[in-house]
Design a protein around this motif. Sequence first.
Motif, PDB file in Angstrom:
ATOM      1  N   PHE A 185       0.836  -1.206   0.000  1.00  0.00           N
ATOM      2  CA  PHE A 185       0.000   0.000   0.000  1.00  0.00           C
ATOM      3  C   PHE A 185       0.873   1.258   0.000  1.00  0.00           C
ATOM      4  CE2 PHE A 185      -2.052   3.418   2.382  1.00  0.00           C
ATOM      5  CZ  PHE A 185      -3.237   3.578   1.682  1.00  0.00           C
ATOM      6  N   ALA A 186       1.896   1.260   0.848  1.00  0.00           N
ATOM      7  CA  ALA A 186       2.793   2.417   0.935  1.00  0.00           C
ATOM      8  C   ALA A 186       3.524   2.638  -0.384  1.00  0.00           C
ATOM      9  CB  ALA A 186       3.796   2.208   2.073  1.00  0.00           C
ATOM     10  N   HIS A 187       3.953   1.548  -1.004  1.00  0.00           N
ATOM     11  CA  HIS A 187       4.647   1.639  -2.294  1.00  0.00           C
ATOM     12  C   HIS A 187       3.771   2.316  -3.335  1.00  0.00           C
ATOM     13  CE1 HIS A 187       5.605  -0.364  -6.278  1.00  0.00           C
ATOM     14  NE2 HIS A 187       6.723   0.268  -6.013  1.00  0.00           N
ATOM     15  N   GLY A 188       2.521   1.895  -3.418  1.00  0.00           N
ATOM     16  CA  GLY A 188       1.603   2.508  -4.374  1.00  0.00           C
ATOM     17  C   GLY A 188       1.324   3.963  -4.060  1.00  0.00           C
ATOM     18  N   SER A 189       1.279   4.289  -2.772  1.00  0.00           N
ATOM     19  CA  SER A 189       0.937   5.657  -2.367  1.00  0.00           C
ATOM     20  C   SER A 189       1.994   6.670  -2.781  1.00  0.00           C
ATOM     21  CB  SER A 189       0.749   5.721  -0.842  1.00  0.00           C
ATOM     22  OG  SER A 189       1.996   5.685  -0.163  1.00  0.00           O
ATOM     23  N   ASN A 190       3.226   6.223  -2.965  1.00  0.00           N
ATOM     24  CA  ASN A 190       4.302   7.156  -3.319  1.00  0.00           C
ATOM     25  C   ASN A 190       4.696   7.063  -4.787  1.00  0.00           C
ATOM     26  OD1 ASN A 190       7.262   8.306  -3.268  1.00  0.00           O
ATOM     27  ND2 ASN A 190       6.395   8.852  -1.290  1.00  0.00           N
ATOM     28  N   ASP A 191       4.843   5.851  -5.289  1.00  0.00           N
ATOM     29  CA  ASP A 191       5.424   5.685  -6.624  1.00  0.00           C
ATOM     30  C   ASP A 191       4.502   6.114  -7.760  1.00  0.00           C
ATOM     31  OD1 ASP A 191       7.673   4.713  -5.380  1.00  0.00           O
ATOM     32  OD2 ASP A 191       7.981   3.148  -6.863  1.00  0.00           O
ATOM     33  N   ALA A 192       3.236   5.775  -7.687  1.00  0.00           N
ATOM     34  CA  ALA A 192       2.326   6.120  -8.790  1.00  0.00           C
ATOM     35  C   ALA A 192       2.152   7.628  -8.925  1.00  0.00           C
ATOM     36  CB  ALA A 192       0.973   5.456  -8.582  1.00  0.00           C
ATOM     37  N   GLN A 193       2.334   8.340  -7.834  1.00  0.00           N
ATOM     38  CA  GLN A 193       2.118   9.787  -7.866  1.00  0.00           C
ATOM     39  C   GLN A 193       3.137  10.522  -8.733  1.00  0.00           C
ATOM     40  OE1 GLN A 193       0.810  12.011  -4.397  1.00  0.00           O
ATOM     41  NE2 GLN A 193       0.954  10.129  -3.212  1.00  0.00           N
ATOM     42  N   LYS A 194       4.301   9.922  -8.906  1.00  0.00           N
ATOM     43  CA  LYS A 194       5.313  10.573  -9.739  1.00  0.00           C
ATOM     44  C   LYS A 194       4.826  10.675 -11.182  1.00  0.00           C
ATOM     45  CE  LYS A 194       8.441   8.696  -6.413  1.00  0.00           C
ATOM     46  NZ  LYS A 194       9.065   7.452  -5.960  1.00  0.00           N
ATOM     47  N   SER A 195       4.211   9.614 -11.661  1.00  0.00           N
ATOM     48  CA  SER A 195       3.652   9.639 -13.017  1.00  0.00           C
ATOM     49  C   SER A 195       2.456  10.577 -13.100  1.00  0.00           C
ATOM     50  CB  SER A 195       3.235   8.223 -13.433  1.00  0.00           C
ATOM     51  OG  SER A 195       4.346   7.365 -13.450  1.00  0.00           O
ATOM     52  N   MET A 196       1.629  10.564 -12.067  1.00  0.00           N
ATOM     53  CA  MET A 196       0.495  11.497 -12.026  1.00  0.00           C
ATOM     54  C   MET A 196       0.986  12.937 -12.124  1.00  0.00           C
ATOM     55  SD  MET A 196      -1.818   9.969  -8.920  1.00  0.00           S
ATOM     56  CE  MET A 196      -2.096   8.213  -8.720  1.00  0.00           C
ATOM     57  N   GLY A 197       2.070  13.228 -11.410  1.00  0.00           N
ATOM     58  CA  GLY A 197       2.612  14.584 -11.405  1.00  0.00           C
ATOM     59  C   GLY A 197       3.112  15.016 -12.769  1.00  0.00           C
ATOM     60  N   ILE A 198       3.738  14.090 -13.506  1.00  0.00           N
ATOM     61  CA  ILE A 198       4.265  14.422 -14.834  1.00  0.00           C
ATOM     62  C   ILE A 198       3.128  14.717 -15.812  1.00  0.00           C
ATOM     63  CG2 ILE A 198       5.562  13.548 -16.811  1.00  0.00           C
ATOM     64  CD1 ILE A 198       7.257  14.297 -14.371  1.00  0.00           C
ATOM     65  N   ILE A 199       2.112  13.866 -15.823  1.00  0.00           N
ATOM     66  CA  ILE A 199       0.982  14.093 -16.739  1.00  0.00           C
ATOM     67  C   ILE A 199       0.263  15.391 -16.385  1.00  0.00           C
ATOM     68  CG2 ILE A 199      -1.268  13.230 -17.498  1.00  0.00           C
ATOM     69  CD1 ILE A 199      -0.202  10.405 -17.211  1.00  0.00           C
ATOM     70  N   THR A 200       0.066  15.623 -15.102  1.00  0.00           N
ATOM     71  CA  THR A 200      -0.611  16.852 -14.670  1.00  0.00           C
ATOM     72  C   THR A 200       0.202  18.081 -15.044  1.00  0.00           C
ATOM     73  OG1 THR A 200      -1.568  15.626 -12.810  1.00  0.00           O
ATOM     74  CG2 THR A 200      -1.675  18.020 -12.707  1.00  0.00           C
ATOM     75  N   LEU A 201       1.522  17.998 -14.889  1.00  0.00           N
ATOM     76  CA  LEU A 201       2.405  19.103 -15.285  1.00  0.00           C
ATOM     77  C   LEU A 201       2.263  19.397 -16.777  1.00  0.00           C
ATOM     78  CD1 LEU A 201       4.747  21.049 -14.485  1.00  0.00           C
ATOM     79  CD2 LEU A 201       6.332  19.193 -15.054  1.00  0.00           C
ATOM     80  N   ALA A 202       2.218  18.349 -17.584  1.00  0.00           N
ATOM     81  CA  ALA A 202       2.056  18.526 -19.034  1.00  0.00           C
ATOM     82  C   ALA A 202       0.701  19.142 -19.366  1.00  0.00           C
ATOM     83  CB  ALA A 202       2.214  17.182 -19.741  1.00  0.00           C
ATOM     84  N   LEU A 203      -0.332  18.727 -18.669  1.00  0.00           N
ATOM     85  CA  LEU A 203      -1.673  19.278 -18.912  1.00  0.00           C
ATOM     86  C   LEU A 203      -1.733  20.762 -18.560  1.00  0.00           C
ATOM     87  CD1 LEU A 203      -3.878  16.355 -17.503  1.00  0.00           C
ATOM     88  CD2 LEU A 203      -3.538  16.948 -19.911  1.00  0.00           C
ATOM     89  N   VAL A 204      -1.078  21.136 -17.468  1.00  0.00           N
ATOM     90  CA  VAL A 204      -1.058  22.550 -17.065  1.00  0.00           C
ATOM     91  C   VAL A 204      -0.242  23.372 -18.057  1.00  0.00           C
ATOM     92  CG1 VAL A 204      -0.284  24.184 -15.294  1.00  0.00           C
ATOM     93  CG2 VAL A 204      -1.415  22.059 -14.616  1.00  0.00           C
TER      94      VAL A 204
END
Length: 342
Positions: A185-204
Amino acid sequence: MLDTYLMITVIFLTLCFDFINGFHDTANAIATCVATRAIRPELAVAGTCLLNFIGALVFTGVAQTIGNNIVISAAVINEVIIIAGLLGAIFWDLAMWYLNTPSSSSYALIGSLIGAVFISVGLPVLNISGIILIIVSLIVSPFIAMVISYISMNYIIYLCRNYKPSKVNKLANRLQIISAAFMAFAHGSNDAQKSMGIITLALVSNNIIKTLEVPIIIKIVCAAVLALGTGIGGWKIMHMVGNKIFKMHPIHGFSADLNSAVVILGATLLSLPVSTTHVVSGTIIGIGMAERIKAIHWNVAKNILTDTLITLPCTCMLGAVFYVVIRYIFTTILPFYLLVKG
């Protein structure tokens, strides 16, 4: 039209990185419970898939840190820069996986993005204080994990001093199922967010959305892709992390999972990215030190430390190289091709 294709490419490559991160870091999330034979590998991977997915959906603070802390503003970068950064990180991850070397996807992503931004728009655009915060988090977290695991393992040894090792390990085997689930659970809580951040940065940066708040669809897709990558699994690396640093028994596996999860989830709550690879490695070293320093295979630990030291500068160069290559394609090769074709 070109902007649309570039945006699609960014999303595709980010999900590729997310997938690779999943199978690359599966080893870190479940290495100890498999190494101690507390859980069968197939069940461990299946459970990790589910808990990675759930963990990835719960938090978004790390994603916002990635979006905010590398550049001063999303408006100063474009899709080509992000693509170059992603290609550098993907190349490094695949190379390290092929070489059977535990490597940090987080270091690779941050380093490659820094290199691509620096070569394209220069140093002033980089958010130096934000980058320092990220790097400090990445560097310090394994040492925190090592200290915590050393202290907790000594405490566990003290508590179990009057019990037979066989009874202790039998209980630890059962408890490790819980601690391994917590770790996944902890692994998912941190690692997936890095990809979320990149896509969100591109969208902004393309004015598709206005803030770095992660859209729910991005959360779901990134979480699902990470879980899918986890299902494929990084079996080669699992053996190195699980047993080659230090010979693990169930009591060690329980302590390693629990302490790693505490450090990673703590970082997630603070919105700080950490390297699962290095946190788990630091935890195992701390446990080994509590048992017997000579029992640690220091050559393996040294190799992981060397990887830590070289990943950031190497991926910085990779990000810069990929940007130069992509820019050359768009400014020289593609116009020439269109001219000849026309």
